[in-house]
Design an enzyme around this catalytic site. Sequence first.
Site, short mmCIF file in Angstrom:
data_model
loop_
_atom_site.label_atom_id
_atom_site.label_comp_id
_atom_site.label_asym_id
_atom_site.label_seq_id
_atom_site.Cartn_x
_atom_site.Cartn_y
_atom_site.Cartn_z
N ASP A 191 0.86 -1.19 0.00
CA ASP A 191 0.00 0.00 0.00
C ASP A 191 0.89 1.23 0.00
O ASP A 191 2.04 1.19 0.45
CB ASP A 191 -0.92 0.01 1.24
CG ASP A 191 -1.88 1.19 1.21
OD1 ASP A 191 -2.23 1.66 0.10
OD2 ASP A 191 -2.28 1.67 2.29
N SER A 192 0.31 2.33 -0.46
CA SER A 192 1.04 3.60 -0.43
C SER A 192 1.35 4.01 1.01
O SER A 192 2.32 4.70 1.27
CB SER A 192 0.20 4.69 -1.11
OG SER A 192 -1.06 4.75 -0.48
N TYR A 208 -0.43 8.70 -2.51
CA TYR A 208 -0.26 8.54 -3.95
C TYR A 208 -1.40 9.26 -4.71
O TYR A 208 -1.28 9.49 -5.90
CB TYR A 208 -0.36 7.05 -4.35
CG TYR A 208 0.87 6.21 -4.11
CD1 TYR A 208 1.96 6.66 -3.37
CD2 TYR A 208 0.94 4.92 -4.66
CE1 TYR A 208 3.07 5.86 -3.17
CE2 TYR A 208 2.05 4.12 -4.47
CZ TYR A 208 3.11 4.58 -3.72
OH TYR A 208 4.20 3.76 -3.53
N GLY A 209 -2.49 9.53 -3.96
CA GLY A 209 -3.74 10.00 -4.58
C GLY A 209 -3.60 11.15 -5.56
O GLY A 209 -4.36 11.23 -6.52
N CYS A 264 -3.52 -0.95 -2.45
CA CYS A 264 -3.73 0.46 -2.77
C CYS A 264 -4.64 0.60 -3.99
O CYS A 264 -4.30 0.13 -5.08
CB CYS A 264 -2.38 1.12 -3.04
SG CYS A 264 -2.50 2.86 -3.46
N ASN A 265 -5.79 1.24 -3.81
CA ASN A 265 -6.72 1.43 -4.93
C ASN A 265 -6.13 2.33 -6.01
O ASN A 265 -6.33 2.11 -7.19
CB ASN A 265 -8.02 2.07 -4.43
CG ASN A 265 -8.93 1.05 -3.80
OD1 ASN A 265 -9.84 0.54 -4.43
ND2 ASN A 265 -8.70 0.74 -2.54
N THR A 266 -5.42 3.37 -5.57
CA THR A 266 -4.87 4.32 -6.53
C THR A 266 -3.89 3.60 -7.46
O THR A 266 -3.97 3.72 -8.69
CB THR A 266 -4.18 5.49 -5.79
OG1 THR A 266 -5.10 6.02 -4.84
CG2 THR A 266 -3.76 6.57 -6.75
N GLU A 313 -4.41 9.62 8.20
CA GLU A 313 -2.98 9.35 8.44
C GLU A 313 -2.46 10.20 9.62
O GLU A 313 -1.61 9.77 10.36
CB GLU A 313 -2.14 9.65 7.18
CG GLU A 313 -2.35 8.66 6.05
CD GLU A 313 -1.45 7.43 6.11
OE1 GLU A 313 -0.37 7.48 6.71
OE2 GLU A 313 -1.85 6.38 5.54
N CYS A 321 -10.89 3.03 -1.33
CA CYS A 321 -9.60 3.50 -0.84
C CYS A 321 -9.28 2.72 0.43
O CYS A 321 -10.18 2.47 1.25
CB CYS A 321 -9.69 5.00 -0.53
SG CYS A 321 -8.24 5.65 0.30
N THR A 322 -8.02 2.34 0.56
CA THR A 322 -7.60 1.52 1.70
C THR A 322 -8.04 2.07 3.05
O THR A 322 -8.32 1.32 3.97
CB THR A 322 -6.06 1.43 1.73
OG1 THR A 322 -5.53 2.73 1.47
CG2 THR A 322 -5.55 0.43 0.74
N HIS A 323 -8.07 3.41 3.13
CA HIS A 323 -8.29 4.03 4.44
C HIS A 323 -9.77 4.14 4.85
O HIS A 323 -10.06 4.32 6.02
CB HIS A 323 -7.71 5.44 4.44
CG HIS A 323 -6.22 5.47 4.35
ND1 HIS A 323 -5.52 4.83 3.35
CD2 HIS A 323 -5.29 6.06 5.14
CE1 HIS A 323 -4.22 5.03 3.52
NE2 HIS A 323 -4.06 5.78 4.60
N1 DGL Z 1 -3.77 3.71 -0.57
C1 DGL Z 1 -4.48 4.74 -1.29
C2 DGL Z 1 -5.70 4.16 -1.97
O1 DGL Z 1 -6.21 3.12 -1.58
C3 DGL Z 1 -4.90 5.87 -0.38
C4 DGL Z 1 -3.77 6.68 0.16
C5 DGL Z 1 -3.03 7.46 -0.91
O2 DGL Z 1 -3.57 8.43 -1.49
O3 DGL Z 1 -1.91 7.08 -1.16
O4 DGL Z 1 -6.18 4.73 -2.90
#
Ligand code: DGL
Length: 266
Positions: free
Chosen positions: A7-8, A39-40, A70-72, A154, A184-186
Site C-alpha cells: 500500500d502507499s 499517492y492520490g 492500494c486502490n490508486t 494518516e 480507498c484503503t483508508h
Molecule cells: N492507498 C491509497 C488508496 O487506496 C490511499 C492513500 C493514498 O492516497 O496514497 O487509494
Amino acid sequence: MKIGFFDSGLGGLMIMKSCIDVMPEYDYIYLGDTLHVPYGGRSKEAIYAFSIAAVEELFKRDCQIVVMACNTASAIILRKLQQEWLKENYPDRRVLGVVVPTLEAASEKGHKKIGLIATAGTVESDVYRAELNKIDPDMVITSQPCPLLVPLIEYGRREWVGPILGDYLQPLITANVESLILGCTHYPLLKGEILAQLYGTGTELISQDEIIPYKLKDYLERHSDMAEKLSKKSSQQFLVTDLTPTYSATAERIFGTPLHLEKVTV
Ligand code: DGL
C-alpha cells in the site's frame, strides 16, 4: 513463499489484517510506502516507479503473490505493471489488484446504481467505471473524489472528518446510489461516520476489508499452483519506507495490536 501486501501507506494494514483473520496459516509481509504517501494526487509515472520498487522488494523477500491493496495504484498502474514489468521480470509470480474483485462484489449484490468514493487519482483514472462496464453494462457508477480524507486519517485528525464527509457524500445521496464502494484503503476506518451520514438512505457499504479476504481465498482455491507454493508458518512482518512515531501509532491503531515496523529502503 509468502503473501505480500503493498500500500502507499498504512491503510492497507486493515485489508491484510482481515486476510489474516480468514487465513491465519499463511506467512504475510506488509510494505507501506510511507515515504511517498499519499499517492492520490501523484503522476502515473511516479506511482508506477514507486509501485515497482515496492513489489520488487516484496518479491526479493520471497513473496509469491503480492496484493496491491492500494486502490490508486491498482487503478492507475496495475495493468501496465502486470503486462510489462511482471511478465518480463517475474513471470511465475502474481500481483493482484483490488478494483475488479470489489466491482464483482458490487455486481453480486444485484444493485444497479453504485457510488464510489476514492482518491482523486482513482476517480480521474475512470478505471472503476471502465471495469464495471465489462462486468455489467447496466450498472451505473457515480464517483466522488475525497482528497482530504486520507491525510486526516494518516494524521489522526478524525474530529474533522464529519463535515467534510457530509459534503463529499451529498452528490451520491442525491444520485440515490444503492451501494457505496469504499474505494480507498483508508475508508473502512470511517465506516461508522459514513453510515451515520447515510442513515435513512438505505445505501449499503461495499468495504474491501470484508471482500478481499474471500476473493483471495477463492483465488487460491482456483489456482492451486500458486497456493501450493505458499508456506504456512503464520508469520507476519511489517515494513515501511519511512518511520516516525506518528506512523507507528497510526499503524497500531489501524491493525489493532502492537506492531514492530521495520524501515526499509526500496
Ligand atoms: N492507498 C491509497 C488508496 O487506496 C490511499 C492513500 C493514498 O492516497 O496514497 O487509494
